[in-house]
Scaffold this motif. Structure first.
Motif, PDB file in Angstrom:
ATOM      1  N   LYS A  14      50.935  43.092  37.174  1.00 11.50           N
ATOM      2  CA  LYS A  14      49.831  43.973  36.787  1.00 11.50           C
ATOM      3  C   LYS A  14      49.052  43.395  35.620  1.00 11.50           C
ATOM      4  CE  LYS A  14      51.701  48.362  38.467  1.00 11.50           C
ATOM      5  NZ  LYS A  14      52.088  49.755  38.112  1.00 11.50           N
ATOM      6  N   GLU A  15      49.792  42.856  34.638  1.00 11.19           N
ATOM      7  CA  GLU A  15      49.114  42.239  33.493  1.00 11.19           C
ATOM      8  C   GLU A  15      48.313  41.017  33.924  1.00 11.19           C
ATOM      9  OE1 GLU A  15      52.209  43.112  33.703  1.00 11.19           O
ATOM     10  OE2 GLU A  15      52.891  44.192  31.916  1.00 11.19           O
ATOM     11  N   ALA A  16      48.874  40.246  34.860  1.00  7.58           N
ATOM     12  CA  ALA A  16      48.158  39.071  35.363  1.00  7.58           C
ATOM     13  C   ALA A  16      46.888  39.477  36.099  1.00  7.58           C
ATOM     14  CB  ALA A  16      49.073  38.266  36.290  1.00  7.58           C
ATOM     15  N   GLU A  17      46.980  40.565  36.892  1.00  4.48           N
ATOM     16  CA  GLU A  17      45.809  41.047  37.623  1.00  4.48           C
ATOM     17  C   GLU A  17      44.721  41.534  36.666  1.00  4.48           C
ATOM     18  OE1 GLU A  17      44.774  44.122  41.291  1.00  4.48           O
ATOM     19  OE2 GLU A  17      46.752  44.155  40.332  1.00  4.48           O
ATOM     20  N   GLN A  18      45.124  42.202  35.608  1.00  5.69           N
ATOM     21  CA  GLN A  18      44.151  42.664  34.602  1.00  5.69           C
ATOM     22  C   GLN A  18      43.482  41.494  33.895  1.00  5.69           C
ATOM     23  OE1 GLN A  18      46.405  45.237  32.025  1.00  5.69           O
ATOM     24  NE2 GLN A  18      46.516  46.916  33.524  1.00  5.69           N
ATOM     25  N   LEU A  19      44.262  40.478  33.614  1.00  5.59           N
ATOM     26  CA  LEU A  19      43.695  39.302  32.950  1.00  5.59           C
ATOM     27  C   LEU A  19      42.684  38.609  33.856  1.00  5.59           C
ATOM     28  CD1 LEU A  19      43.809  37.469  30.431  1.00  5.59           C
ATOM     29  CD2 LEU A  19      45.577  36.141  31.600  1.00  5.59           C
ATOM     30  N   ILE A  20      43.011  38.492  35.137  1.00  4.28           N
ATOM     31  CA  ILE A  20      42.098  37.850  36.082  1.00  4.28           C
ATOM     32  C   ILE A  20      40.797  38.638  36.196  1.00  4.28           C
ATOM     33  CG2 ILE A  20      41.773  37.219  38.518  1.00  4.28           C
ATOM     34  CD1 ILE A  20      44.788  36.666  38.652  1.00  4.28           C
ATOM     35  N   SER A  21      40.910  39.967  36.277  1.00  7.70           N
ATOM     36  CA  SER A  21      39.704  40.801  36.427  1.00  7.70           C
ATOM     37  C   SER A  21      38.820  40.762  35.179  1.00  7.70           C
ATOM     38  CB  SER A  21      40.106  42.242  36.730  1.00  7.70           C
ATOM     39  OG  SER A  21      40.854  42.797  35.660  1.00  7.70           O
ATOM     40  N   GLY A  22      39.401  40.420  34.024  1.00  8.26           N
ATOM     41  CA  GLY A  22      38.622  40.387  32.789  1.00  8.26           C
ATOM     42  C   GLY A  22      38.116  39.012  32.417  1.00  8.26           C
ATOM     43  N   MET A  23      38.297  38.039  33.287  1.00  8.12           N
ATOM     44  CA  MET A  23      37.851  36.684  32.977  1.00  8.12           C
ATOM     45  C   MET A  23      36.322  36.620  32.917  1.00  8.12           C
ATOM     46  SD  MET A  23      40.469  34.356  35.292  1.00  8.12           S
ATOM     47  CE  MET A  23      39.444  32.901  35.087  1.00  8.12           C
ATOM     48  N   PRO A  24      35.761  35.827  32.000  1.00  5.20           N
ATOM     49  CA  PRO A  24      34.296  35.740  31.883  1.00  5.20           C
ATOM     50  C   PRO A  24      33.660  34.860  32.953  1.00  5.20           C
ATOM     51  CG  PRO A  24      35.338  34.328  30.247  1.00  5.20           C
ATOM     52  CD  PRO A  24      36.440  35.072  30.933  1.00  5.20           C
ATOM     53  N   PHE A  25      34.486  34.242  33.793  1.00  2.00           N
ATOM     54  CA  PHE A  25      33.963  33.403  34.887  1.00  2.00           C
ATOM     55  C   PHE A  25      34.873  33.604  36.091  1.00  2.00           C
ATOM     56  CE2 PHE A  25      35.899  30.841  31.459  1.00  2.00           C
ATOM     57  CZ  PHE A  25      37.158  30.643  31.994  1.00  2.00           C
ATOM     58  N   PRO A  26      34.380  33.295  37.286  1.00  2.19           N
ATOM     59  CA  PRO A  26      35.174  33.521  38.493  1.00  2.19           C
ATOM     60  C   PRO A  26      36.452  32.682  38.479  1.00  2.19           C
ATOM     61  CG  PRO A  26      32.871  33.106  39.051  1.00  2.19           C
ATOM     62  CD  PRO A  26      33.026  32.780  37.605  1.00  2.19           C
ATOM     63  N   PRO A  27      37.584  33.264  38.858  1.00  3.23           N
ATOM     64  CA  PRO A  27      38.832  32.486  38.918  1.00  3.23           C
ATOM     65  C   PRO A  27      38.767  31.424  40.007  1.00  3.23           C
ATOM     66  CG  PRO A  27      39.141  34.668  39.859  1.00  3.23           C
ATOM     67  CD  PRO A  27      37.777  34.664  39.248  1.00  3.23           C
ATOM     68  N   ASN A  28      39.424  30.295  39.745  1.00  4.15           N
ATOM     69  CA  ASN A  28      39.422  29.232  40.740  1.00  4.15           C
ATOM     70  C   ASN A  28      40.619  29.377  41.672  1.00  4.15           C
ATOM     71  OD1 ASN A  28      41.595  28.396  39.225  1.00  4.15           O
ATOM     72  ND2 ASN A  28      40.613  26.558  38.415  1.00  4.15           N
ATOM     73  N   ALA A  29      40.755  28.434  42.603  1.00  2.00           N
ATOM     74  CA  ALA A  29      41.824  28.509  43.602  1.00  2.00           C
ATOM     75  C   ALA A  29      43.199  28.423  42.957  1.00  2.00           C
ATOM     76  CB  ALA A  29      41.654  27.384  44.622  1.00  2.00           C
ATOM     77  N   GLY A  30      43.319  27.647  41.857  1.00  2.00           N
ATOM     78  CA  GLY A  30      44.611  27.508  41.198  1.00  2.00           C
ATOM     79  C   GLY A  30      45.118  28.821  40.630  1.00  2.00           C
ATOM     80  N   ILE A  31      44.228  29.609  40.069  1.00  2.00           N
ATOM     81  CA  ILE A  31      44.624  30.903  39.501  1.00  2.00           C
ATOM     82  C   ILE A  31      45.067  31.855  40.602  1.00  2.00           C
ATOM     83  CG2 ILE A  31      43.702  32.976  38.385  1.00  2.00           C
ATOM     84  CD1 ILE A  31      42.191  31.164  36.483  1.00  2.00           C
ATOM     85  N   TRP A  32      44.300  31.901  41.702  1.00  2.00           N
ATOM     86  CA  TRP A  32      44.693  32.781  42.805  1.00  2.00           C
ATOM     87  C   TRP A  32      46.013  32.323  43.419  1.00  2.00           C
ATOM     88  CZ3 TRP A  32      42.986  37.283  42.677  1.00  2.00           C
ATOM     89  CH2 TRP A  32      41.642  37.591  42.404  1.00  2.00           C
ATOM     90  N   ARG A  33      46.210  31.022  43.505  1.00  2.00           N
ATOM     91  CA  ARG A  33      47.453  30.501  44.077  1.00  2.00           C
ATOM     92  C   ARG A  33      48.649  30.926  43.222  1.00  2.00           C
ATOM     93  NH1 ARG A  33      46.373  25.525  43.601  1.00  2.00           N
ATOM     94  NH2 ARG A  33      45.175  25.390  45.536  1.00  2.00           N
ATOM     95  N   SER A  34      48.514  30.807  41.895  1.00  4.06           N
ATOM     96  CA  SER A  34      49.611  31.204  41.008  1.00  4.06           C
ATOM     97  C   SER A  34      49.909  32.690  41.142  1.00  4.06           C
ATOM     98  CB  SER A  34      49.249  30.870  39.558  1.00  4.06           C
ATOM     99  OG  SER A  34      49.103  29.483  39.372  1.00  4.06           O
ATOM    100  N   PHE A  35      48.849  33.492  41.215  1.00  4.36           N
ATOM    101  CA  PHE A  35      49.034  34.945  41.320  1.00  4.36           C
ATOM    102  C   PHE A  35      49.693  35.320  42.645  1.00  4.36           C
ATOM    103  CE2 PHE A  35      47.331  39.189  42.442  1.00  4.36           C
ATOM    104  CZ  PHE A  35      47.919  39.910  41.416  1.00  4.36           C
ATOM    105  N   LEU A  36      49.245  34.736  43.746  1.00  2.00           N
ATOM    106  CA  LEU A  36      49.801  35.065  45.062  1.00  2.00           C
ATOM    107  C   LEU A  36      51.238  34.578  45.197  1.00  2.00           C
ATOM    108  CD1 LEU A  36      46.702  34.289  47.320  1.00  2.00           C
ATOM    109  CD2 LEU A  36      47.626  36.532  46.708  1.00  2.00           C
ATOM    110  N   GLU A  37      51.545  33.422  44.607  1.00  5.04           N
ATOM    111  CA  GLU A  37      52.933  32.943  44.617  1.00  5.04           C
ATOM    112  C   GLU A  37      53.828  33.897  43.843  1.00  5.04           C
ATOM    113  OE1 GLU A  37      52.807  28.994  43.096  1.00  5.04           O
ATOM    114  OE2 GLU A  37      52.135  28.107  44.990  1.00  5.04           O
ATOM    115  N   GLY A  38      53.303  34.445  42.730  1.00 12.26           N
ATOM    116  CA  GLY A  38      54.064  35.434  41.982  1.00 12.26           C
ATOM    117  C   GLY A  38      54.294  36.694  42.794  1.00 12.26           C
ATOM    118  N   CYS A  39      53.284  37.112  43.554  1.00 17.05           N
ATOM    119  CA  CYS A  39      53.432  38.292  44.422  1.00 17.05           C
ATOM    120  C   CYS A  39      54.488  38.051  45.492  1.00 17.05           C
ATOM    121  CB  CYS A  39      52.093  38.630  45.081  1.00 17.05           C
ATOM    122  SG  CYS A  39      50.824  39.209  43.924  1.00 17.05           S
TER     123      CYS A  39
END
Length: 316
Positions: free
Chosen positions: A260-285
């Motif tokens: 949840k904290e990771a999802e909040q951090l991603i949603s508050g980023m000042p620029f669009p997340p790249n593929a690496g960030i989504w990959r890390s988040f989905l692997e955590g899920c």
């Protein structure tokens, strides 16, 4: 005023043109047969070619120099290093010694950087031994920093720490290299402690230093420490996190179940997340889902498997 024919004036003018990207103007002076030329002029042009990635022209120009000096050899060795011609760079260093040209700090920096890229501890240690024989005390701060980085990335954290502790002068690059070396070799807690020690003595970390310490936190699972450091970047030092900082923190939180904290951090980023960030988040899920599945009773696991097979039938 007639000073254009003075070789020191003309070489200084060429250097000014080259540093400001005025290649044609620098070459016009170099190609003027009426002006006296020395090895300094050739070094200026060779350095200009080197910075622009025209390494073959650097080599061609070196062959035309009648009496190359230390700077000439350094420029060519640096060109080989940047072009990936690592073997040739050390062969040039050998010829340099055969010609009794004394290497300086810039020579060693290029060669140590090659050892780091190759992750060759034996070669790096041999070069270090040669430097000691040639009076290691002459090496400056930048050489020591490169050596710490080389030993750290080659797996000899003891050597990296020894060089750091023996240094009289240290800057933020020195501390960052040590923190990175500790974090890469399994001493994550020590890396965080060294980072705090750097802050205590008044050296302000930069964005690269935060990458090193956040990477150490990720490897060790130090979620709270990592989050505190991430917040400190902006609040205390005014450093805006870049994509790599977000990637490290998202991976840290996702890897250890703070989705949840990771999802909040991603949603508050000042620029669009790249593929690496989504990959890390989905692997955590996926990792969290696996843990939850392992904690279920056998009958519940069977029901989930049966349920999934309705959506993903197996043929054959």
């Amino acid at each position: 005023m007639g000073y254009h024919s003075n070789e020191y004036v003309s070489s200084a003018l060429m250097t000014s043109y080259a540093k400001n990207g005025l290649t044609a103007d620098a070459l016009s002076i170099f190609n003027d047969d009426k002006l006296p030329h020395s090895v300094i002029h050739s070094n200026v042009i060779a350095g200009m070619y080197n910075r622009s990635g025209q390494y073959h022209k650097t080599q061609e120009l070196f062959c035309e120099v009648g009496d190359p000096d230390t700077a000439s050899w350094n420029i060519l060795i640096a060109a080989c290093s940047r072009n990936g011609d690592f073997k040739e760079a050390f062969e040039l260093f050998h010829h340099m010694q055969m010609d009794r040209i004394t290497p300086d700090n810039y020579t060693y920096i290029s060669l140590l950087s090659i050892c780091t890229k190759l992750c060759n501890l034996v070669l790096g240690s041999s070069l270090h031994g040669l430097m000691i024989k040639a009076n290691f005390n002459l090496c400056d701060l930048m050489v020591c920093n490169v050596m710490i980085d080389m030993y750290g990335k080659c797996g000899s954290v003891w050597s990296a720490a020894t060089i750091f502790d023996e240094m009289i002068e240290k800057n933020v690059v020195s501390w960052t290299a040590l923190v990175s070396a500790l974090g890469l070799n399994g001493y994550e807690q020590e890396a965080v402690e060294r980072f705090k020690q750097m802050e205590m003595i008044g050296i302000e970390p930069d964005n690269i230093a935060f990458i090193a310490v956040l990477s150490a936190c990720r490897h060790a699972g130090l979620v709270n420490e990592g989050m505190e450091l991430f917040e400190k970047m902006r609040e205390k030092y005014g450093i805006e996190p870049q994509m790599e900082h977000y990637l490290l923190v998202v991976d840290l939180m996702s890897r250890y179940g703070h989705l949840k904290e990771a999802e909040q951090l991603i949603s508050g980023m000042p620029f669009p997340p790249n593929a690496g960030i989504w990959r890390s988040f989905l692997e955590g899920c996926n990792r969290q889902r696996t843990i939850e599945d392992l904690s279920l009773p056998i009958q519940a696991k069977y029901n989930i498997a049966l349920d999934r097979s309705l959506y993903f039938p197996i043929f054959g």
